[in-house]
Motif scaffolding. Structure first.
Motif, short mmCIF file in Angstrom:
data_model
loop_
_atom_site.label_atom_id
_atom_site.label_comp_id
_atom_site.label_asym_id
_atom_site.label_seq_id
_atom_site.Cartn_x
_atom_site.Cartn_y
_atom_site.Cartn_z
N LYS A 1 3.68 13.16 2.78
CA LYS A 1 5.11 13.35 2.47
C LYS A 1 5.92 12.12 2.47
CE LYS A 1 5.47 18.36 3.65
NZ LYS A 1 5.79 18.74 2.49
N PRO A 2 6.85 11.63 1.58
CA PRO A 2 7.35 10.49 1.61
C PRO A 2 8.30 10.55 2.98
CG PRO A 2 7.67 11.43 -0.46
CD PRO A 2 7.07 12.51 0.42
N ALA B 1 5.83 2.43 7.76
CA ALA B 1 5.60 3.84 7.48
C ALA B 1 6.29 4.05 6.31
CB ALA B 1 5.75 4.55 8.93
N TYR B 2 7.58 4.01 6.19
CA TYR B 2 8.28 4.34 5.16
C TYR B 2 7.84 3.73 3.77
CZ TYR B 2 12.31 4.36 1.67
OH TYR B 2 12.77 4.33 0.36
N HIS B 3 7.58 2.25 3.82
CA HIS B 3 7.32 1.69 2.58
C HIS B 3 5.59 2.22 2.26
CE1 HIS B 3 10.57 -0.56 1.53
NE2 HIS B 3 10.75 -0.65 2.72
N MET B 4 4.87 2.70 3.19
CA MET B 4 3.61 3.12 2.89
C MET B 4 3.59 4.56 2.32
SD MET B 4 1.11 1.61 5.87
CE MET B 4 -0.45 2.39 5.13
N THR B 5 4.69 5.32 2.35
CA THR B 5 4.68 6.47 1.99
C THR B 5 5.91 6.69 0.77
OG1 THR B 5 6.41 7.25 3.56
CG2 THR B 5 3.86 7.60 4.04
N SER B 6 6.79 5.92 0.43
CA SER B 6 7.74 5.97 -0.31
C SER B 6 7.97 4.81 -1.49
CB SER B 6 9.16 6.09 0.33
OG SER B 6 9.12 6.94 1.45
N VAL C 1 0.79 -0.98 -0.13
CA VAL C 1 0.06 0.00 -0.02
C VAL C 1 0.83 1.33 0.10
CG1 VAL C 1 -1.51 1.24 1.57
CG2 VAL C 1 -1.85 -1.27 1.27
N ASN C 2 0.79 2.03 -1.04
CA ASN C 2 1.52 3.30 -1.16
C ASN C 2 0.57 4.56 -1.30
OD1 ASN C 2 2.93 5.80 -1.89
ND2 ASN C 2 4.59 4.51 -2.63
N TYR D 1 19.13 5.14 -2.88
CA TYR D 1 17.97 6.15 -2.33
C TYR D 1 17.87 7.22 -3.03
CZ TYR D 1 16.68 2.84 1.51
OH TYR D 1 16.50 1.67 2.27
N HIS D 2 16.73 7.82 -3.52
CA HIS D 2 16.21 9.09 -3.81
C HIS D 2 15.67 9.78 -3.02
CE1 HIS D 2 17.26 7.57 -7.67
NE2 HIS D 2 16.58 6.59 -7.42
N TYR D 3 16.68 10.63 -2.10
CA TYR D 3 16.10 11.53 -0.92
C TYR D 3 15.42 12.69 -1.69
CZ TYR D 3 18.63 8.26 1.79
OH TYR D 3 19.28 7.34 2.52
#
Length: 179
Positions: A40-41, A95-100, A30-31, A177-179
């Motif tokens: 926000k990512p 949380a990271y994988h749900m927003t990024s 889920v993104n 990673y793309h920050y």
């Protein structure tokens, strides 16, 4: 014969051992941004949860040292802390994988195969370790220290492997990673 404490928690161990990996797998797909939510990512999280993995590894080693040196209360507190760290890691990871967007490993050649072997074993053992940690903890809670020690000899190296390889996976993928 199992103690009443163990019997009381056995159903929870089974439920959590199944539910945690399933929920993580479902949420991993889920993104929220792709679903239209204005979030926000959380791209700052990977180094934090990698550090938590590193701290967990250190705490586990110190906890083993503590029990081998007769410091039972210190061991108990460190193990509770290690469990809390693992829960914090899991929350941040999800949380990271749900927003990024997922980061693809960009290495080539043999390093790519090394990365995927470490990643796959890390993921598999991170699922397998859940019931081991819970059973080990409940046996200590039930003061069944003979049984606790027996399973802890299996749980410790697996949990340590998961914690250490979590850091290694992060270090290997962090350049992409793309920050």
């Amino acid at each position: 014969m199992k103690s009443s404490v163990e019997q009381k928690y056995n159903k929870w161990i089974v439920v959590l051992s199944i539910a945690i990996p399933l929920v993580v797998a479902l949420l991993f797909g889920v993104n929220l941004r792709k679903l239209g939510y204005d979030v926000k990512p959380l791209s700052f999280l990977p180094p934090i949860y990698a550090a938590i993995n590193g701290i967990t590894a250190i705490v586990l080693v110190i906890a083993v040292w503590a029990i081998k040196n007769g410091k039972q209360k210190l061991h108990e507190n460190l193990m509770k802390f290690a469990i809390c760290l693992s829960v914090a890691f899991l929350a941040m990871y999800v949380a990271y994988h749900m927003t990024s967007d997922s980061t693809k490993f960009g290495g080539e050649g043999i390093i790519k195969y090394v990365y995927y072997v470490i990643l796959i074993t890390h993921i598999c053992l991170s699922v397998i370790i859940i019931p081991f940690v819970l059973v080990t903890y409940v046996r200590a809670l039930a003061q069944r220290f003979d049984k606790h020690r027996k399973i802890a000899r299996i749980t410790f190296p697996m949990w340590l492997y998961v914690a250490v390889t979590g850091v290694i996976v992060y270090l290997m993928i962090s350049p992409y990673y793309h920050y």
